[in-house]
Motif scaffolding. Structure first.
Motif, mmCIF file in Angstrom:
data_model
loop_
_atom_site.group_PDB
_atom_site.id
_atom_site.type_symbol
_atom_site.label_atom_id
_atom_site.label_comp_id
_atom_site.label_asym_id
_atom_site.label_seq_id
_atom_site.Cartn_x
_atom_site.Cartn_y
_atom_site.Cartn_z
ATOM 1 N N PRO A 93 0.815 -1.222 0.000
ATOM 2 C CA PRO A 93 0.000 0.000 0.000
ATOM 3 C C PRO A 93 0.849 1.273 0.000
ATOM 4 N N TYR A 94 0.194 2.416 -0.058
ATOM 5 C CA TYR A 94 0.908 3.676 0.122
ATOM 6 C C TYR A 94 0.329 4.419 1.328
ATOM 7 N N TYR A 95 0.912 5.584 1.638
ATOM 8 C CA TYR A 95 0.650 6.231 2.922
ATOM 9 C C TYR A 95 -0.787 6.690 3.166
ATOM 10 N N ARG A 96 -1.638 6.766 2.093
ATOM 11 C CA ARG A 96 -2.994 7.255 2.320
ATOM 12 C C ARG A 96 -3.978 6.110 2.583
ATOM 13 N N ASP A 97 -3.442 4.897 2.744
ATOM 14 C CA ASP A 97 -4.297 3.711 2.761
ATOM 15 C C ASP A 97 -4.742 3.233 4.136
ATOM 16 N N ALA A 143 6.287 2.632 2.448
ATOM 17 C CA ALA A 143 7.581 3.298 2.269
ATOM 18 C C ALA A 143 7.319 4.717 1.784
ATOM 19 N N SER A 144 8.031 5.701 2.349
ATOM 20 C CA SER A 144 7.773 7.100 1.984
ATOM 21 C C SER A 144 8.147 7.463 0.549
ATOM 22 N N PRO A 145 9.289 7.008 0.017
ATOM 23 C CA PRO A 145 9.637 7.465 -1.343
ATOM 24 C C PRO A 145 8.617 6.950 -2.372
ATOM 25 N N ILE A 146 7.994 7.886 -3.059
ATOM 26 C CA ILE A 146 6.912 7.557 -3.984
ATOM 27 C C ILE A 146 7.336 6.481 -4.993
ATOM 28 N N ALA A 147 6.501 5.465 -5.133
ATOM 29 C CA ALA A 147 6.664 4.369 -6.109
ATOM 30 C C ALA A 147 7.801 3.402 -5.779
ATOM 31 N N PHE A 173 -1.099 3.061 -5.215
ATOM 32 C CA PHE A 173 -0.300 4.304 -5.265
ATOM 33 C C PHE A 173 -1.189 5.420 -5.795
ATOM 34 N N GLY A 174 -0.710 6.654 -5.685
ATOM 35 C CA GLY A 174 -1.426 7.790 -6.266
ATOM 36 C C GLY A 174 -0.947 8.012 -7.693
ATOM 37 N N GLU A 175 -1.606 8.903 -8.408
ATOM 38 C CA GLU A 175 -1.206 9.125 -9.810
ATOM 39 C C GLU A 175 0.166 9.785 -9.904
ATOM 40 N N GLY A 176 0.601 10.457 -8.807
ATOM 41 C CA GLY A 176 1.940 11.047 -8.807
ATOM 42 C C GLY A 176 3.008 9.984 -8.994
ATOM 43 N N ALA A 177 2.737 8.787 -8.497
ATOM 44 C CA ALA A 177 3.713 7.686 -8.585
ATOM 45 C C ALA A 177 3.996 7.304 -10.038
ATOM 46 N N THR A 178 3.032 7.583 -10.925
ATOM 47 C CA THR A 178 3.186 7.137 -12.313
ATOM 48 C C THR A 178 4.232 7.952 -13.072
ATOM 49 N N SER A 179 4.760 9.008 -12.448
ATOM 50 C CA SER A 179 5.825 9.776 -13.090
ATOM 51 C C SER A 179 7.206 9.338 -12.614
ATOM 52 N N GLU A 180 7.249 8.301 -11.792
ATOM 53 C CA GLU A 180 8.529 7.824 -11.254
ATOM 54 C C GLU A 180 9.080 6.664 -12.092
ATOM 55 N N GLY A 181 10.388 6.628 -12.229
ATOM 56 C CA GLY A 181 11.035 5.532 -12.956
ATOM 57 C C GLY A 181 10.731 4.173 -12.341
ATOM 58 N N ASN A 203 -6.408 7.493 -8.103
ATOM 59 C CA ASN A 203 -6.177 8.785 -8.752
ATOM 60 C C ASN A 203 -7.099 9.854 -8.183
ATOM 61 N N ASN A 204 -6.533 10.697 -7.295
ATOM 62 C CA ASN A 204 -7.347 11.762 -6.691
ATOM 63 C C ASN A 204 -7.091 13.118 -7.357
ATOM 64 N N LEU A 205 -6.451 13.078 -8.524
ATOM 65 C CA LEU A 205 -6.275 14.245 -9.397
ATOM 66 C C LEU A 205 -5.236 15.272 -8.936
ATOM 67 N N TYR A 206 -4.668 15.077 -7.750
ATOM 68 C CA TYR A 206 -3.618 15.989 -7.277
ATOM 69 C C TYR A 206 -2.491 15.210 -6.615
ATOM 70 N N ALA A 207 -1.263 15.598 -6.924
ATOM 71 C CA ALA A 207 -0.107 15.105 -6.174
ATOM 72 C C ALA A 207 0.387 16.329 -5.401
ATOM 73 N N ILE A 208 -0.017 16.424 -4.181
ATOM 74 C CA ILE A 208 0.055 17.660 -3.398
ATOM 75 C C ILE A 208 -0.567 18.762 -4.272
ATOM 76 N N SER A 209 0.214 19.773 -4.694
ATOM 77 C CA SER A 209 -0.395 20.877 -5.460
ATOM 78 C C SER A 209 -0.320 20.658 -6.973
ATOM 79 N N PRO A 272 -6.746 18.202 2.876
ATOM 80 C CA PRO A 272 -5.448 18.576 2.297
ATOM 81 C C PRO A 272 -4.617 17.320 2.023
ATOM 82 N N HIS A 273 -3.526 17.473 1.273
ATOM 83 C CA HIS A 273 -2.645 16.333 0.997
ATOM 84 C C HIS A 273 -2.188 15.664 2.296
ATOM 85 N N SER A 274 -1.813 16.511 3.243
ATOM 86 C CA SER A 274 -1.367 15.992 4.547
ATOM 87 C C SER A 274 -1.553 17.113 5.549
HETATM 88 C C1 LIG Z 1 10.467 10.045 -4.620
HETATM 89 C C2 LIG Z 1 9.650 11.049 -3.872
HETATM 90 N N1 LIG Z 1 9.521 12.304 -4.343
HETATM 91 C C3 LIG Z 1 8.782 13.209 -3.675
HETATM 92 C C4 LIG Z 1 8.173 12.876 -2.492
HETATM 93 C C5 LIG Z 1 7.347 13.914 -1.743
HETATM 94 N N2 LIG Z 1 5.930 13.576 -1.871
HETATM 95 C C6 LIG Z 1 5.268 12.944 -0.888
HETATM 96 S S1 LIG Z 1 3.682 12.635 -1.291
HETATM 97 C C7 LIG Z 1 3.838 13.365 -2.801
HETATM 98 C C8 LIG Z 1 2.685 13.453 -3.743
HETATM 99 C C9 LIG Z 1 2.254 12.124 -4.277
HETATM 100 O O1 LIG Z 1 1.006 12.253 -4.900
HETATM 101 P P1 LIG Z 1 0.208 11.021 -5.444
HETATM 102 O O2 LIG Z 1 1.152 9.934 -5.828
HETATM 103 O O3 LIG Z 1 -0.705 11.502 -6.494
HETATM 104 O O4 LIG Z 1 -0.607 10.472 -4.199
HETATM 105 P P2 LIG Z 1 -1.639 11.277 -3.271
HETATM 106 O O5 LIG Z 1 -0.805 11.847 -2.157
HETATM 107 O O6 LIG Z 1 -2.294 12.307 -4.103
HETATM 108 O O7 LIG Z 1 -2.608 10.284 -2.745
HETATM 109 C C10 LIG Z 1 5.148 13.845 -2.967
HETATM 110 C C11 LIG Z 1 5.607 14.538 -4.176
HETATM 111 C C12 LIG Z 1 8.342 11.550 -2.018
HETATM 112 N N3 LIG Z 1 7.765 11.124 -0.902
HETATM 113 N N4 LIG Z 1 9.076 10.655 -2.727
#
Ligand SMILES: Cc1ncc(C[n+]2csc(CCOP(=O)(O)OP(=O)(O)O)c2C)c(N)n1
Length: 367
Positions: A93-97, A143-147, A173-181, A203-209, A272-274
């Motif tokens: 899972p990821y941190y919002r779960d 794990a904190s580092p996205i993806a 994961f969130g949609e932000g994760a899809t931009s990670e290698g 996909n909640n349409l925002y990765a923070i801002s 908010p995101h957090s």
């Molecule tokens: C590799 C990496 N880059 C940046 C961050 C900082 N960061 C924490 S949450 C987040 C946004 C992720 O958004 P998304 O994946 O869409 O999930 P959501 O929080 O929207 O549920 C970022 C950039 C991180 N934790 N790891």
């Protein structure tokens, strides 16, 4: 009967839905969930929402240092927990779960223990809040580092295939994760190996801002599955039944040896995101209010009511029951007491080498 696996078309333009906005059934197949399972879905969504509200109080009263609000994600998270085989399949899972972890069966004592870093946390307070894990439930520690958990999920799935365990690795994961290698490397590897994995984007349409249009030029996240040669399903993630049936189908497909799928559950986060974010700086209030009108809980309530499975008295009893479970879990977590600082040197290596022993001695002197 058509198997769940083949019931839905991948790559639809519109999100797959099985319920209308008031909970009316739109499916073209008979529902095969019994009354208890339907009511359990509702209860778990309500509990996820109430846990989220309790977390807000924890941060406001200074009992924890970080929260990642999940209100709006309940249908998606609860559906996933119900679709997999709990304690048998693996969840990454990821941190919002937290609603997902709760619905999976993670005891509230442990969830709160993790949030408060008390002895009730099986991970001994070594992660920041919102990072639970459980050996007993095959719940990979967040794990904190996205993806960064996507390649481990692929690796676990590949080992499940090689060892023929019959398990599936589910990764969210969130949609932000899809931009990670890591995201591409992990899913590509799983796809090439035909591993039993399901990759799910909440996909909640925002990765923070960063809004969706600045995250990707793909019209949908599901479309990205084309690149891996696997099915991609776009789903209304505020429709618990659609989320459940599509995820279940993808899990069964993986279990049958047909490889991974990508599922996009379209949701919205109301908060908010957090606790370190001010969302009013990047999105209009009206947008949040508009999404709240599509709230997954009243929508499913409408469905249950139409089936004669809901009444106000039952809801009140449920809320009371959940409230007391939350208070009990929190009480047990607090009573377990704080983590002793010297625990931080345990379990780092199989045997404590001389320099850690020395640090331990210094720490003890200090304390
Ligand atoms: C590799 C990496 N880059 C940046 C961050 C900082 N960061 C924490 S949450 C987040 C946004 C992720 O958004 P998304 O994946 O869409 O999930 P959501 O929080 O929207 O549920 C970022 C950039 C991180 N934790 N790891």
């Amino acid at each position: 009967m058509v198997k769940d696996t083949y019931r839905f078309q991948p790559f639809t333009q519109e999100p797959i839905r099985l319920m209308g906005e008031k909970g009316e059934w739109l499916g073209d197949f008979p529902l095969d969930l019994d009354e208890d399972s339907l009511k359990r879905l509702y209860r778990d969504m309500l509990a996820a929402r109430m846990l989220d509200e309790r977390y807000t109080i924890l941060i406001r009263t200074g009992k924890t240092s970080f929260i990642a609000p999940a209100a709006g994600h309940e249908a998606a998270q609860v559906a996933i927990a119900h679709a997999l085989r709990r304690g048998f399949d693996w969840l990454f899972p990821y941190y919002r779960d937290h609603g997902l972890a709760l619905a999976l069966g993670l005891p509230l004592r442990e969830l709160f223990g993790q949030m408060l870093a008390t002895r009730a946390d099986p991970n001994k307070g070594r992660q920041m809040p919102e990072h639970p894990g459980s050996r007993a439930l095959n719940l990979f520690t967040v794990a904190s580092p996205i993806a960064s958990h996507v390649p481990p999920a692929a690796g676990a799935a590949i080992s499940m295939k090689l060892l023929r365990t019959g398990q599936v690795a589910v990764c969210t994961f969130g949609e932000g994760a899809t931009s990670e290698g890591d995201w591409y490397a992990g899913i590509n590897f799983a796809a090439v190996q035909g591993a039993p994995a399901v990759f799910i984007c909440e996909n909640n349409l925002y990765a923070i801002s960063v809004d969706y249009s600045r995250q990707t030029h793909s019209p949908t996240i599901a479309d990205k599955a084309h690149a891996f040669g696997i099915p991609g399903y776009l789903v209304d993630g505020m429709d618990v039944l659609a989320s459940y049936y599509v995820v279940k189908g993808a899990i069964e497909r993986a279990r049958l040896g047909e490889g991974p799928s990508l599922v996009e559950l379209r949701v919205y986060r109301y908060g908010p995101h957090s606790s370190a974010d001010d969302d009013s700086r990047y999105r209009p209030k009206e947008e949040v209010e508009a999404w709240k009108k599509r709230d997954p809980i009243p929508r499913f309530r409408g469905f249950l009511e139409a089936q004669g499975l809901w009444n106000a008295e039952w809801e009140e009893d449920l809320k009371e029951e959940i409230r007391s479970e939350l208070e009990q879990g929190l009480k047990e977590a607090e009573e377990a007491g704080p983590i002793p600082p010297e625990w931080m040197l345990d379990d780092v290596l199989a045997e404590k080498p001389w320099h850690l022993q020395r640090q331990e001695a210094l720490l003890k002197e200090e304390l």
